[in-house]
Scaffold this motif. Structure first.
Motif, PDB file in Angstrom:
ATOM      1  N   VAL A  90       0.804  -1.147  -0.008  1.00 46.63           N
ATOM      2  CA  VAL A  90      -0.049  -0.283  -0.073  1.00 46.63           C
ATOM      3  C   VAL A  90       0.874   1.331  -0.008  1.00 46.63           C
ATOM      4  O   VAL A  90       1.799   1.368   0.750  1.00 46.63           O
ATOM      5  CB  VAL A  90      -0.859   0.160   1.041  1.00 46.63           C
ATOM      6  CG1 VAL A  90      -1.742   1.391   1.160  1.00 46.63           C
ATOM      7  CG2 VAL A  90      -1.791  -1.204   1.365  1.00 46.63           C
ATOM      8  N   LEU A  91       0.642   2.093  -1.009  1.00 46.80           N
ATOM      9  CA  LEU A  91       1.522   3.217  -1.018  1.00 46.80           C
ATOM     10  C   LEU A  91       1.405   4.246   0.209  1.00 46.80           C
ATOM     11  O   LEU A  91       0.356   4.210   0.868  1.00 46.80           O
ATOM     12  CB  LEU A  91       1.248   4.064  -2.336  1.00 46.80           C
ATOM     13  CG  LEU A  91       1.203   3.397  -3.783  1.00 46.80           C
ATOM     14  CD1 LEU A  91       0.623   4.177  -4.519  1.00 46.80           C
ATOM     15  CD2 LEU A  91       2.841   3.298  -3.812  1.00 46.80           C
ATOM     16  N   VAL A  92       2.491   4.707   0.559  1.00 44.90           N
ATOM     17  CA  VAL A  92       2.268   5.465   1.927  1.00 44.90           C
ATOM     18  C   VAL A  92       1.332   6.518   1.973  1.00 44.90           C
ATOM     19  O   VAL A  92       0.405   6.712   2.766  1.00 44.90           O
ATOM     20  CB  VAL A  92       3.629   6.090   2.019  1.00 44.90           C
ATOM     21  CG1 VAL A  92       3.720   7.161   3.514  1.00 44.90           C
ATOM     22  CG2 VAL A  92       4.703   5.070   2.410  1.00 44.90           C
ATOM     23  N   GLN A  93       1.075   7.104   0.758  1.00 43.23           N
ATOM     24  CA  GLN A  93       0.076   8.390   0.413  1.00 43.23           C
ATOM     25  C   GLN A  93      -1.164   7.798   0.560  1.00 43.23           C
ATOM     26  O   GLN A  93      -2.281   8.275   0.695  1.00 43.23           O
ATOM     27  CB  GLN A  93       0.285   9.224  -0.738  1.00 43.23           C
ATOM     28  CG  GLN A  93       0.267   8.310  -2.018  1.00 43.23           C
ATOM     29  CD  GLN A  93       1.402   7.788  -2.612  1.00 43.23           C
ATOM     30  OE1 GLN A  93       2.294   7.583  -1.810  1.00 43.23           O
ATOM     31  NE2 GLN A  93       1.562   7.759  -3.958  1.00 43.23           N
ATOM     32  N   ASP A  94      -1.451   6.203   0.397  1.00 42.92           N
ATOM     33  CA  ASP A  94      -2.804   5.796   0.373  1.00 42.92           C
ATOM     34  C   ASP A  94      -3.137   4.856   1.884  1.00 42.92           C
ATOM     35  O   ASP A  94      -4.068   4.542   2.179  1.00 42.92           O
ATOM     36  CB  ASP A  94      -2.911   4.754  -0.551  1.00 42.92           C
ATOM     37  CG  ASP A  94      -2.974   5.359  -2.099  1.00 42.92           C
ATOM     38  OD1 ASP A  94      -3.500   6.742  -2.001  1.00 42.92           O
ATOM     39  OD2 ASP A  94      -2.503   4.944  -3.023  1.00 42.92           O
ATOM     40  N   LEU A  95      -2.097   4.890   2.588  1.00 42.30           N
ATOM     41  CA  LEU A  95      -2.304   4.401   4.082  1.00 42.30           C
ATOM     42  C   LEU A  95      -3.218   5.048   4.903  1.00 42.30           C
ATOM     43  O   LEU A  95      -3.379   6.420   5.017  1.00 42.30           O
ATOM     44  CB  LEU A  95      -1.252   4.232   4.748  1.00 42.30           C
ATOM     45  CG  LEU A  95       0.197   3.163   4.171  1.00 42.30           C
ATOM     46  CD1 LEU A  95       1.470   3.417   4.819  1.00 42.30           C
ATOM     47  CD2 LEU A  95      -0.459   1.836   4.318  1.00 42.30           C
ATOM     48  N   PRO A  96      -3.790   4.294   5.568  1.00 40.52           N
ATOM     49  CA  PRO A  96      -4.863   4.957   6.621  1.00 40.52           C
ATOM     50  C   PRO A  96      -4.017   5.755   7.544  1.00 40.52           C
ATOM     51  O   PRO A  96      -2.938   5.176   7.994  1.00 40.52           O
ATOM     52  CB  PRO A  96      -5.696   3.855   7.395  1.00 40.52           C
ATOM     53  CG  PRO A  96      -5.433   2.626   6.565  1.00 40.52           C
ATOM     54  CD  PRO A  96      -4.248   2.887   5.596  1.00 40.52           C
ATOM     55  N   GLU A  97      -4.620   6.588   8.012  1.00 38.74           N
ATOM     56  CA  GLU A  97      -3.931   7.767   9.149  1.00 38.74           C
ATOM     57  C   GLU A  97      -3.252   6.996  10.377  1.00 38.74           C
ATOM     58  O   GLU A  97      -2.004   7.008  11.012  1.00 38.74           O
ATOM     59  CB  GLU A  97      -4.562   8.922   9.693  1.00 38.74           C
ATOM     60  CG  GLU A  97      -4.729   9.906   8.456  1.00 38.74           C
ATOM     61  CD  GLU A  97      -5.531  11.061   8.886  1.00 38.74           C
ATOM     62  OE1 GLU A  97      -5.849  11.216  10.008  1.00 38.74           O
ATOM     63  OE2 GLU A  97      -5.834  12.065   7.889  1.00 38.74           O
ATOM     64  N   THR A  99      -2.276   4.118  10.687  1.00 39.65           N
ATOM     65  CA  THR A  99      -0.942   3.193  10.411  1.00 39.65           C
ATOM     66  C   THR A  99       0.238   3.710  10.309  1.00 39.65           C
ATOM     67  O   THR A  99       1.172   3.027  10.441  1.00 39.65           O
ATOM     68  CB  THR A  99      -1.074   2.264   9.144  1.00 39.65           C
ATOM     69  OG1 THR A  99      -0.988   3.209   7.998  1.00 39.65           O
ATOM     70  CG2 THR A  99      -2.413   1.639   9.208  1.00 39.65           C
ATOM     71  N   LEU A 100       0.247   5.227  10.298  1.00 40.63           N
ATOM     72  CA  LEU A 100       1.608   5.917   9.950  1.00 40.63           C
ATOM     73  C   LEU A 100       2.468   5.875  11.020  1.00 40.63           C
ATOM     74  O   LEU A 100       3.760   5.775  10.624  1.00 40.63           O
ATOM     75  CB  LEU A 100       1.300   7.330   9.446  1.00 40.63           C
ATOM     76  CG  LEU A 100       0.281   7.496   8.175  1.00 40.63           C
ATOM     77  CD1 LEU A 100      -0.183   8.987   8.095  1.00 40.63           C
ATOM     78  CD2 LEU A 100       1.044   6.891   7.079  1.00 40.63           C
ATOM     79  N   GLN A 101       2.049   5.859  12.284  1.00 35.73           N
ATOM     80  CA  GLN A 101       2.960   5.937  13.220  1.00 35.73           C
ATOM     81  C   GLN A 101       3.814   4.336  13.262  1.00 35.73           C
ATOM     82  O   GLN A 101       4.803   4.499  13.803  1.00 35.73           O
ATOM     83  CB  GLN A 101       2.185   5.810  14.566  1.00 35.73           C
ATOM     84  CG  GLN A 101       1.279   4.897  14.788  1.00 35.73           C
ATOM     85  CD  GLN A 101       0.540   5.187  16.121  1.00 35.73           C
ATOM     86  OE1 GLN A 101       0.950   5.572  17.129  1.00 35.73           O
ATOM     87  NE2 GLN A 101      -0.924   4.726  15.973  1.00 35.73           N
ATOM     88  N   LEU A 181      11.087  -0.971   4.532  1.00 36.70           N
ATOM     89  CA  LEU A 181      10.487  -0.932   3.286  1.00 36.70           C
ATOM     90  C   LEU A 181       9.472  -0.170   3.108  1.00 36.70           C
ATOM     91  O   LEU A 181       8.665  -0.380   2.155  1.00 36.70           O
ATOM     92  CB  LEU A 181      10.418  -2.465   2.842  1.00 36.70           C
ATOM     93  CG  LEU A 181      11.442  -3.421   2.884  1.00 36.70           C
ATOM     94  CD1 LEU A 181      11.057  -4.992   2.566  1.00 36.70           C
ATOM     95  CD2 LEU A 181      12.460  -3.051   1.910  1.00 36.70           C
ATOM     96  N   ASN A 182       8.897   0.712   4.115  1.00 35.79           N
ATOM     97  CA  ASN A 182       7.717   1.552   4.125  1.00 35.79           C
ATOM     98  C   ASN A 182       6.574   0.526   4.179  1.00 35.79           C
ATOM     99  O   ASN A 182       5.532   0.948   3.554  1.00 35.79           O
ATOM    100  CB  ASN A 182       7.718   2.407   2.994  1.00 35.79           C
ATOM    101  CG  ASN A 182       8.966   3.508   2.932  1.00 35.79           C
ATOM    102  OD1 ASN A 182       9.248   3.878   4.018  1.00 35.79           O
ATOM    103  ND2 ASN A 182       9.443   3.796   1.701  1.00 35.79           N
ATOM    104  N   ILE A 183       6.842  -0.264   5.115  1.00 35.52           N
ATOM    105  CA  ILE A 183       5.595  -1.207   5.310  1.00 35.52           C
ATOM    106  C   ILE A 183       5.036  -1.041   6.853  1.00 35.52           C
ATOM    107  O   ILE A 183       5.985  -1.410   7.586  1.00 35.52           O
ATOM    108  CB  ILE A 183       5.643  -2.643   4.937  1.00 35.52           C
ATOM    109  CG1 ILE A 183       5.932  -3.154   3.505  1.00 35.52           C
ATOM    110  CG2 ILE A 183       4.461  -3.647   5.394  1.00 35.52           C
ATOM    111  CD1 ILE A 183       6.473  -4.304   3.118  1.00 35.52           C
ATOM    112  N   PRO A 184       3.827  -0.459   7.162  1.00 31.62           N
ATOM    113  CA  PRO A 184       3.662  -0.423   8.605  1.00 31.62           C
ATOM    114  C   PRO A 184       3.690  -1.812   9.318  1.00 31.62           C
ATOM    115  O   PRO A 184       3.376  -2.799   8.688  1.00 31.62           O
ATOM    116  CB  PRO A 184       2.289   0.049   8.425  1.00 31.62           C
ATOM    117  CG  PRO A 184       2.184   0.884   7.271  1.00 31.62           C
ATOM    118  CD  PRO A 184       2.893  -0.171   6.294  1.00 31.62           C
TER     119      PRO A 184
END
Length: 261
Positions: A90-97, A99-101, A181-184
């Motif tokens: 899932v692209l970072v810009q499309d992740l639910p907020e 999950t970002l932390q 790898l930018n995966i939460p």
């Protein structure tokens, strides 16, 4: 499978000491809490709250002397964990907020230091689930599981260098490599049926394909019959007991049994 799981923790307390326990599972995906028992001896006033990760926390002051907390829960658990090879990144810009932390480096998961290793392990895998599974498999095959080889200060970087540890260390490394790898990725602590030797257990979840999936680098194959108690960025967020004073742990017992139905 319906499981009866619990733990008994006994302390010797020198002076009135504030404690925060995180021992109550919540119903959710893969688990339904059917009944619970929470016994405190001697009795103490309890204030329960929900932390920022959704975990149930019990706050109390332990009186001087012997102090014991025992919790038991009967939980209907999933016999298999969900797997989804090929689930996309899932692209970072499309992740639910929310999950970002779980993308950011944390105390025990220095994702910013492990990018080269992550790419070496998972660079040829399809982005998403397959990358995390490559990480999980690599840890399971290359990190030795051995008690007494790590402590409360051991981080993912330490484990990557020393290639030895316990479930907490395997989990921290899996989280850090996934985040690089930018995966939460987040840590989970709880119970696992037929864990040998029996103890509380740790594993991790990664957000791919639009949801969280379970990964356990201590196991060769996916195993269900788990009871999650707490979620967080790393071990600093999921301590099942936090003490604010001098108390001595005298005994801790953990059990997970199949319920009679």
């Amino acid at each position: 499978m319906r499981l009866i799981a619990g733990c008994q923790i006994t302390y010797e307390v020198n002076a009135p000491t504030p404690l925060i326990f995180m021992l109550r599972p919540r119903s959710g995906l893969g688990q339904w809490v059917m009944r619970e028992e929470y016994i405190i001896e001697p009795s103490a006033q309890v204030i329960e709250y929900t932390d920022s990760y959704g975990n149930l926390c019990q706050r109390m002051v332990a009186p001087p002397g012997s102090f014991q907390v025992q919790t038991t829960a009967e939980v209907d658990t999933a016999d298999k964990i969900d797997t989804q090879p090929g689930a996309p990144y899932v692209l970072v810009q499309d992740l639910p907020e929310s999950t970002l932390q779980f993308l950011l480096p944390s105390r025990y998961c220095q994702a910013d230091c492990l990018g080269d290793l992550a790419n070496e392990i998972a660079g040829n895998a399809a982005p998403g689930y397959d990358q995390v599974e490559a990480i999980r498999s690599w840890i399971q095959q290359n990190i030795e599981y051995r008690y007494g080889t790590s402590d409360a200060s051991t981080s993912a970087v330490d484990t990557a260098e020393q290639k030895v540890g316990v479930c907490r260390d395997f989990t921290h490394l899996g989280i850090a490599l996934s985040r690089s790898l930018n995966i939460p990725a987040r840590m989970v602590v709880g119970y696992l049926y037929e864990l040998d030797p029996m103890d509380l257990h740790a594993w991790f979840e990664a957000f791919v394909g639009g949801r969280w999936y379970t990964f356990d680098a201590t196991q060769k194959e996916p195993r269900g019959n788990r009871i999650a108690i707490a979620y967080g960025r790393d071990a600093a967020d999921v301590a099942l007991v936090t003490q604010f004073g001098a108390v001595q742990l005298k005994n801790m017992k953990v059990w997970v049994d199949k319920a009679n139905t």
